[in-house]
Motif scaffolding. Sequence first.
Motif, PDB file in Angstrom:
ATOM      1  N   ARG A 187       0.838  -1.203   0.000  1.00 53.66           N
ATOM      2  CA  ARG A 187       0.000   0.000   0.000  1.00 53.66           C
ATOM      3  C   ARG A 187       0.871   1.250   0.000  1.00 53.66           C
ATOM      4  N   ASP A 224      -4.656   6.802  -2.708  1.00 57.65           N
ATOM      5  CA  ASP A 224      -4.340   5.686  -1.798  1.00 57.65           C
ATOM      6  C   ASP A 224      -4.527   4.381  -2.580  1.00 57.65           C
ATOM      7  N   HIS A 227      -8.514   3.017  -3.394  1.00 56.73           N
ATOM      8  CA  HIS A 227      -9.336   2.849  -2.183  1.00 56.73           C
ATOM      9  C   HIS A 227     -10.819   3.044  -2.450  1.00 56.73           C
ATOM     10  N   HIS A 241      -7.601   0.139   7.297  1.00 57.37           N
ATOM     11  CA  HIS A 241      -6.215   0.228   7.771  1.00 57.37           C
ATOM     12  C   HIS A 241      -5.767  -1.093   8.397  1.00 57.37           C
ATOM     13  N   GLU A 242      -6.676  -1.714   9.144  1.00 60.07           N
ATOM     14  CA  GLU A 242      -6.317  -2.997   9.773  1.00 60.07           C
ATOM     15  C   GLU A 242      -6.114  -4.073   8.721  1.00 60.07           C
ATOM     16  N   LEU A 283      -1.031   0.166   7.103  1.00 59.89           N
ATOM     17  CA  LEU A 283      -0.896   1.575   6.723  1.00 59.89           C
ATOM     18  C   LEU A 283      -0.058   1.681   5.456  1.00 59.89           C
ATOM     19  N   ASN A 304      -0.533  12.932   8.267  1.00 61.34           N
ATOM     20  CA  ASN A 304      -0.361  11.477   8.388  1.00 61.34           C
ATOM     21  C   ASN A 304       0.196  10.858   7.105  1.00 61.34           C
ATOM     22  N   PRO A 355       2.512   9.095   4.553  1.00 60.88           N
ATOM     23  CA  PRO A 355       3.630   8.176   4.808  1.00 60.88           C
ATOM     24  C   PRO A 355       4.950   8.778   4.332  1.00 60.88           C
TER      25      PRO A 355
END
Length: 205
Positions: free
Chosen positions: A34, A62, A116, A129-130, A134, A151, A153
Motif C-alpha cells: 500500500r 491511496d 481505495h 487500515h487494519e 498503513l 499522516n 507516509p
Amino acid sequence: MANVKVRFVPLSGGARCGHVRGVASEVAPSAGFRFVCYCQDCQAFAHFLGRPDVLDAAGGTDIFQMPTGRVRLSAGTDAVRCLRFSSKVFRWYTDCCRTPIGNTAGPRFPVVGLIHSFMSHQVDGRSRHEVLGLPLCRIYERSAVGPLPPNAPASPSLGVFALRASRIFGWWLRGLGRPTPFFDDFTKAPLSVPHVLTRGERAGL
Ligand SMILES: [Zn+2]
Ligand SMILES: [Zn+2]
C-alpha cells in the motif's frame, strides 16, 4: 482441478452504486503493497472522472497493489471502462458512477493497484487500515498540489523499494497474476477498449 485457495480476509469491493462488484481474496498487509501516489497522472485520472474526492488534500491517491489473480469482478463488468494516458498504465473505472477501480500495467504484469474508492471501508468489522496495513510510502510528492497531510507516509527507503520488488517477483514466480479480470486470458485483449486521452482532453483536466 481448480486450485483451492484459502481465503484469509476477503475484501469486498464495490462501486458506490453497487452495479460493479468485485472480491479480492487473501488480502493482508504482507500480501500487498500500500502506498500513496501524488503523480500527475493519478490526479488527472480522478479529475477526468469528476471524482476529486478520491484524492487527499494534496492530490494523493491511496493505492493497494496486490496480485491480479486474487481479484475477481463478480458483477457489472459491462460498465467497466479503461483510460490510458501516453504511458503504459491501464486505468480502470466504472462508467455507471465514475468510480476508479485500479491500475494495471498490461496483461502480463501480475499486479493491480486497487484504488481505495473501490474497496469497502469495513471488512468483517475491521477497518481498511487494519486489513491492508498503513501505507508503506508515498511517491511523486513533487507533484503534490498542497502541503502533505500530517499522516502522509514517508518517502520510500531502499528497503521499502526492495520489499515491493521482492513481493512482485514472488507473485510473478507463483503465477499469481492470472487469471486477470482485466484482460482476456487467451487473446490478452483488455476487458474494455482503452480510451486514449487526446492532448486537448488532457490539457482540459
Ligand atoms: Zn500515480
Ligand atoms: Zn456504478
